[in-house]
Design a protein around this motif. Structure first.
Motif, PDB file in Angstrom:
ATOM      1  N   LEU A  74       8.951 -16.653  -3.600  1.00 57.81           N
ATOM      2  CA  LEU A  74      10.162 -15.955  -4.043  1.00 57.81           C
ATOM      3  C   LEU A  74       9.803 -14.953  -5.136  1.00 57.81           C
ATOM      4  CD1 LEU A  74      13.380 -15.903  -4.046  1.00 57.81           C
ATOM      5  CD2 LEU A  74      13.226 -17.571  -5.922  1.00 57.81           C
ATOM      6  N   LYS A  79      10.890  -5.084  -0.718  1.00 58.43           N
ATOM      7  CA  LYS A  79      11.437  -5.328   0.626  1.00 58.43           C
ATOM      8  C   LYS A  79      10.395  -5.054   1.713  1.00 58.43           C
ATOM      9  CE  LYS A  79      16.360  -4.585  -0.303  1.00 58.43           C
ATOM     10  NZ  LYS A  79      17.498  -3.657  -0.159  1.00 58.43           N
ATOM     11  N   PRO A  98      11.391 -13.058   0.148  1.00 56.31           N
ATOM     12  CA  PRO A  98      12.731 -13.288  -0.412  1.00 56.31           C
ATOM     13  C   PRO A  98      12.797 -12.836  -1.874  1.00 56.31           C
ATOM     14  CG  PRO A  98      11.993 -15.216   0.805  1.00 56.31           C
ATOM     15  CD  PRO A  98      10.820 -14.277   0.748  1.00 56.31           C
ATOM     16  N   THR A  99      13.801 -12.026  -2.191  1.00 56.03           N
ATOM     17  CA  THR A  99      13.950 -11.493  -3.543  1.00 56.03           C
ATOM     18  C   THR A  99      15.371 -11.692  -4.039  1.00 56.03           C
ATOM     19  OG1 THR A  99      12.261  -9.798  -3.125  1.00 56.03           O
ATOM     20  CG2 THR A  99      13.736  -9.418  -4.988  1.00 56.03           C
ATOM     21  N   ILE A 100      15.485 -12.219  -5.254  1.00 57.98           N
ATOM     22  CA  ILE A 100      16.770 -12.372  -5.920  1.00 57.98           C
ATOM     23  C   ILE A 100      16.745 -11.501  -7.173  1.00 57.98           C
ATOM     24  CG2 ILE A 100      18.337 -13.962  -7.117  1.00 57.98           C
ATOM     25  CD1 ILE A 100      18.207 -14.551  -4.152  1.00 57.98           C
ATOM     26  N   ILE A 135      22.621  -4.241  -2.419  1.00 60.73           N
ATOM     27  CA  ILE A 135      22.470  -5.650  -2.044  1.00 60.73           C
ATOM     28  C   ILE A 135      23.833  -6.331  -2.097  1.00 60.73           C
ATOM     29  CG2 ILE A 135      20.080  -5.861  -2.846  1.00 60.73           C
ATOM     30  CD1 ILE A 135      21.180  -7.213  -5.401  1.00 60.73           C
ATOM     31  N   GLU A 166      25.167 -12.366  -2.832  1.00 64.81           N
ATOM     32  CA  GLU A 166      24.363 -13.580  -2.653  1.00 64.81           C
ATOM     33  C   GLU A 166      22.928 -13.400  -3.151  1.00 64.81           C
ATOM     34  OE1 GLU A 166      23.364 -14.565   1.563  1.00 64.81           O
ATOM     35  OE2 GLU A 166      24.366 -12.643   1.990  1.00 64.81           O
ATOM     36  N   TYR A 167      22.531 -12.137  -3.353  1.00 64.83           N
ATOM     37  CA  TYR A 167      21.172 -11.861  -3.833  1.00 64.83           C
ATOM     38  C   TYR A 167      21.150 -11.463  -5.310  1.00 64.83           C
ATOM     39  CZ  TYR A 167      20.094 -11.919   1.115  1.00 64.83           C
ATOM     40  OH  TYR A 167      19.962 -12.306   2.420  1.00 64.83           O
TER      41      TYR A 167
END
Length: 197
Positions: free
Chosen positions: A108, A131, A136-138, A165, A168-169
């Motif tokens: 992550l 990307k 996965p990136t928050i 975005i 949810e991110y």
């Protein structure tokens, strides 16, 4: 995950120096002075584990923090600081690129942006760059306590629109009020537990 022991394993500049990839890792990236060190310290409940400074650009290596031998946080050099030389910025970019390309236990990425302002062009570029690796990136919006409560909803909407975005991110966060610290820990726990399922 109740963290009992946290330690800095190594400050690395080259893949040959990385610790063995035996536990999941979470990479932290963000602009210089976005509050990455404060984020780490508040998250793990240690005052001075990650060095905080009023001078941006102090982190110049990949710092691997071990959490109970179950998870690692990897703090990357900040980007976007004008007083860092072009050669240093190029070196930092190569360092992060090498990590993203070679680290098989990276699970992550947390992209920290200054949540009290709209994201910069550098923030948008970094997210676009991440990307391309399909990791996965928050996005963590730091310093959210500086946004007036009455403006939270609109500010968050504008921030998400700038980054392109969905909510949810994105996690608004504050190292001062500990806003959403528990939510960030839920994420970290998911990553740590994934390895042992």
């Amino acid at each position: 995950m109740n963290v009992r022991e946290v330690k800095l394993l190594i400050s690395a500049t080259d893949p040959k120096q990385y610790p063995k990839p035996i536990v999941p890792e979470i990479l932290l990236v963000g602009r210089s002075n976005v509050g990455k060190s404060s984020f780490i310290n508040q998250l793990i409940g240690r005052k001075n584990l990650a060095y905080t400074s009023n001078k941006p650009g102090k982190t110049q290596t990949l710092n691997f923090y071990d959490l109970d031998g179950k998870l690692r946080l990897v703090d990357a050099p900040g980007y976007g600081y004008a007083k860092v030389s072009k050669a240093s910025r190029r070196q930092f970019a190569q360092m992060i690129d090498a990590y993203l390309k070679t680290r098989e236990n990276l699970e992550l990425v947390l992209l920290l942006v200054d949540g009290s302002h709209l994201p910069t062009k550098d923030d948008v570029l970094m997210l676009t760059y991440l990307k391309t690796y399909d990791i996965p990136t928050i996005v963590i919006g730091t310093k959210f306590d500086k946004v007036p409560r009455s403006k939270w909803q609109k500010h968050e909407r504008d921030l998400l629109q700038t980054l392109a975005i969905s909510e949810e991110y994105f996690i608004p966060f504050s190292s001062t009020t500990l806003l959403n610290k528990d939510l960030v820990w839920e994420l970290l726990n998911e990553v740590a537990l994934e390895e042992y399922k």
